[in-house]
Design an enzyme around this catalytic site. Structure first.
Site, PDB file in Angstrom:
ATOM      1  N   CYS A 119       0.944  -1.220   0.040  1.00 50.39           N
ATOM      2  CA  CYS A 119       0.155  -0.250  -0.031  1.00 50.39           C
ATOM      3  C   CYS A 119       0.868   1.304   0.128  1.00 50.39           C
ATOM      4  CB  CYS A 119      -0.955   0.149   1.164  1.00 50.39           C
ATOM      5  SG  CYS A 119      -1.713  -1.551   1.262  1.00 50.39           S
ATOM      6  N   HIS A 260      -3.920   6.993   3.024  1.00 50.32           N
ATOM      7  CA  HIS A 260      -4.267   5.685   2.368  1.00 50.32           C
ATOM      8  C   HIS A 260      -5.705   5.193   2.748  1.00 50.32           C
ATOM      9  CE1 HIS A 260      -4.193   1.423   0.980  1.00 50.32           C
ATOM     10  NE2 HIS A 260      -3.989   1.049   2.047  1.00 50.32           N
ATOM     11  N   ASN A 290     -10.186  -0.848   0.012  1.00 48.83           N
ATOM     12  CA  ASN A 290      -8.582  -0.486   0.031  1.00 48.83           C
ATOM     13  C   ASN A 290      -8.143  -1.022  -1.509  1.00 48.83           C
ATOM     14  OD1 ASN A 290      -5.915  -0.894   0.368  1.00 48.83           O
ATOM     15  ND2 ASN A 290      -6.027  -1.862   2.393  1.00 48.83           N
TER      16      ASN A 290
HETATM   17  O1  UT7 Z   1      -3.696  -1.547   3.953  1.00 49.66           O
HETATM   18  C1  UT7 Z   1      -2.837  -2.203   4.377  1.00 49.66           C
HETATM   19  C2  UT7 Z   1      -2.947  -2.043   5.764  1.00 49.66           C
HETATM   20  N1  UT7 Z   1      -4.291  -2.711   6.346  1.00 49.66           N
HETATM   21  C3  UT7 Z   1      -4.886  -2.240   7.153  1.00 49.66           C
HETATM   22  O2  UT7 Z   1      -4.650  -1.135   7.804  1.00 49.66           O
HETATM   23  C4  UT7 Z   1      -5.969  -2.991   7.844  1.00 49.66           C
HETATM   24  C5  UT7 Z   1      -6.171  -2.963   9.238  1.00 49.66           C
HETATM   25  N2  UT7 Z   1      -7.140  -3.802   9.505  1.00 49.66           N
HETATM   26  C6  UT7 Z   1      -8.613  -3.466   9.709  1.00 49.66           C
HETATM   27  O3  UT7 Z   1      -8.955  -2.798   9.072  1.00 49.66           O
HETATM   28  C7  UT7 Z   1      -9.330  -4.269  10.928  1.00 49.66           C
HETATM   29  O4  UT7 Z   1      -8.666  -5.033  11.706  1.00 49.66           O
HETATM   30  C8  UT7 Z   1     -10.304  -5.061   9.947  1.00 49.66           C
HETATM   31  C9  UT7 Z   1     -11.394  -4.199   9.412  1.00 49.66           C
HETATM   32  C10 UT7 Z   1      -9.556  -6.148   9.081  1.00 49.66           C
HETATM   33  C11 UT7 Z   1     -10.930  -6.017  11.386  1.00 49.66           C
HETATM   34  O5  UT7 Z   1     -11.648  -5.340  12.306  1.00 49.66           O
HETATM   35  P1  UT7 Z   1     -11.480  -5.497  13.762  1.00 49.66           P
HETATM   36  O6  UT7 Z   1     -12.242  -4.576  14.394  1.00 49.66           O
HETATM   37  O7  UT7 Z   1      -9.924  -5.465  13.911  1.00 49.66           O
HETATM   38  O8  UT7 Z   1     -12.209  -6.884  13.924  1.00 49.66           O
HETATM   39  P2  UT7 Z   1     -11.294  -8.305  14.424  1.00 49.66           P
HETATM   40  O9  UT7 Z   1     -10.369  -8.705  13.541  1.00 49.66           O
HETATM   41  O10 UT7 Z   1     -10.664  -8.017  15.760  1.00 49.66           O
HETATM   42  O11 UT7 Z   1     -12.356  -9.128  14.403  1.00 49.66           O
HETATM   43  C12 UT7 Z   1     -13.625  -8.910  15.394  1.00 49.66           C
HETATM   44  C13 UT7 Z   1     -14.837 -10.054  15.282  1.00 49.66           C
HETATM   45  C14 UT7 Z   1     -14.171 -11.386  15.123  1.00 49.66           C
HETATM   46  O12 UT7 Z   1     -15.216 -12.034  15.897  1.00 49.66           O
HETATM   47  P3  UT7 Z   1     -15.037 -12.510  17.352  1.00 49.66           P
HETATM   48  O13 UT7 Z   1     -13.585 -13.462  17.461  1.00 49.66           O
HETATM   49  O14 UT7 Z   1     -15.087 -11.367  18.264  1.00 49.66           O
HETATM   50  O15 UT7 Z   1     -16.444 -13.459  17.706  1.00 49.66           O
HETATM   51  C15 UT7 Z   1     -14.015 -11.848  13.824  1.00 49.66           C
HETATM   52  O16 UT7 Z   1     -14.329 -12.914  13.535  1.00 49.66           O
HETATM   53  O17 UT7 Z   1     -15.410  -9.749  14.092  1.00 49.66           O
HETATM   54  C16 UT7 Z   1     -15.103 -10.876  13.097  1.00 49.66           C
HETATM   55  N3  UT7 Z   1     -15.253 -10.682  11.839  1.00 49.66           N
HETATM   56  C17 UT7 Z   1     -16.424 -10.356  10.920  1.00 49.66           C
HETATM   57  N4  UT7 Z   1     -17.559 -10.368  11.296  1.00 49.66           N
HETATM   58  C18 UT7 Z   1     -18.508  -9.892  10.397  1.00 49.66           C
HETATM   59  C19 UT7 Z   1     -14.300 -10.561  10.949  1.00 49.66           C
HETATM   60  N5  UT7 Z   1     -14.569 -10.208   9.965  1.00 49.66           N
HETATM   61  C20 UT7 Z   1     -15.919 -10.076   9.880  1.00 49.66           C
HETATM   62  C21 UT7 Z   1     -16.764  -9.792   8.813  1.00 49.66           C
HETATM   63  N6  UT7 Z   1     -17.999  -9.943   9.074  1.00 49.66           N
HETATM   64  N7  UT7 Z   1     -16.361  -9.627   7.569  1.00 49.66           N
END
Ligand code: UT7
Length: 337
Positions: A119, A260, A290
């Site tokens: 990115c 970004h 993204n």
């Molecule tokens: O471009 C390069 C740099 N990239 C980034 O900077 C991306 C950085 N990361 C993010 O944008 C976020 O971490 C995400 C959007 C990928 C995820 O959001 P989060 O708030 O960090 O969620 P998490 O990974 O901590 O997951 C929380 C919950 C989990 O469930 P449990 O374990 O709490 O039951 C996941 O399984 O959300 C669940 N989950 C989803 N639920 C519904 C993960 N993806 C999804 C989904 N729909 N698509």
């Protein structure tokens, strides 16, 4: 221009392209266990554009590049360096996508190569263009960020498939004697100890292509999302504060903060830390997702086409991605409206 006259590198133009097909959150609800509500709340994304199977990254790049060259008022023969930032090249090893793009544009016999910084690729490319121009080696650099990210996304993995989209952005960076038009400063950095935060494990020399690689899905992007998120907010906040302080520019003097576009919550956190006004912060993540190396030039192009980007406007760019890599840049827009 005599060699004793200082030369600066100016962003003369911008262009972008997205493929027409849209993948909405409602479409994704039918593919994986997710919801529009979750995606919008956690990322700010509503839809992303996806290229057809017979469209390559270079095809997206060429559309963006044609606009950028025309808007710079240049003929294709006047470009003397072609840089393409991408992690979804047409071919994984060779030739570079920059070579393919040059051929498709009819730009021949000039240096062309790809930049692999995920990115951060476009801002890394800006630093390369700046160095080539300020050293007097090149005069008109075509810098592209282009991704067919859908080619490395596993559409059964809800933690990644909701995030990424396809697209391309391009800029012409040219030599100028006018200091006020030149790129002010660029910070670019990396820390490979976080390599496993965001990666495609194969194909490569570690895991060459094989049936096992495909069976295990190692060709798809893998991300430690939450860890990457936290590090992105921390690193970017520190980096943008440093570049502003170093150059004696208060945040309120920035006309357009172009971060970004990975996640609205990251953009908001960094914007808040800088005490940026809402009208200063450029947000396009809701409509493109993204798009990795393409996201910053695509966002700049959006405000250009809306008539909001004027000659002399001061931009602050910041980015964070696989590597891990990060970068920020301070520059005026030096193109015509
Ligand atoms: O471009 C390069 C740099 N990239 C980034 O900077 C991306 C950085 N990361 C993010 O944008 C976020 O971490 C995400 C959007 C990928 C995820 O959001 P989060 O708030 O960090 O969620 P998490 O990974 O901590 O997951 C929380 C919950 C989990 O469930 P449990 O374990 O709490 O039951 C996941 O399984 O959300 C669940 N989950 C989803 N639920 C519904 C993960 N993806 C999804 C989904 N729909 N698509």
């Amino acid at each position: 221009m005599s060699r004793s006259t200082p030369i600066y590198a100016a962003m003369r133009s911008i262009g972008a392209y997205v493929p027409p097909k849209i993948l909405s959150n409602a479409d994704l609800e039918k593919m994986v266990d997710t919801s529009d509500e979750w995606i919008v709340k956690r990322t700010g994304i509503r839809e992303r554009h996806i290229a057809d199977p017979d469209v390559a990254t270079s095809d997206l790049a060429v559309e963006a590049a044609r606009d950028a060259i025309a808007r710079a008022g240049l003929e294709h023969e006047e470009i003397d360096l072609v840089l393409c930032a991408t992690v979804t090249p047409d071919y994984f090893n060779m030739p570079s996508t920059a070579c393919i793009i040059s051929d498709k544009l009819g730009i021949r016999n000039v240096q062309a190569f790809d930049i692999s910084a995920a990115c951060s690729g476009f801002v890394y490319g800006l630093s390369i263009a700046k160095a080539f121009i300020e050293s007097g080696m090149k005069r008109n650099v075509l810098l592209i960020g282009a991704e067919k990210f859908s080619s490395i996304v596993d559409y059964t993995d809800r933690s990644t498939c909701i995030l990424f989209g396809d697209g391309a952005g391009a800029a012409v960076i040219s030599a100028t004697e006018n200091r006020d038009e030149g790129i002010v400063d660029i910070h670019a950095s990396a820390d490979g100890s976080y390599a496993d935060f965001l990666m495609t494990p194969a194909p490569g020399s570690v895991h060459p292509a094989s049936c096992e690689v495909i069976e295990q899905g190692l060709q798809y992007v893998k991300m430690k999302g939450n860890e990457t998120f936290k590090l992105a907010v921390k690193t970017l906040t520190k980096d943008v504060k440093e570049i502003l302080e170093k150059n004696g520019i208060p945040a309120e003097k920035i006309d357009h903060f172009v971060p970004h576009q990975a996640n609205y919550r990251i953009i908001k956190a960094v914007g808040d830390a800088l005490k940026m006004r809402e009208d200063q912060i450029i947000v396009t993540v809701e409509k493109y997702g993204n798009t990795s190396a393409a996201s910053i030039p695509m966002a700049i192009n959006d405000i250009y086409e809306e008539g909001r980007l004027r000659y002399g406007d001061l931009m602050l760019l910041d980015t964070f991605g696989g590597g891990l890599t990060w970068a920020s840049a301070l520059l005026p827009f030096a193109g015509k409206n």
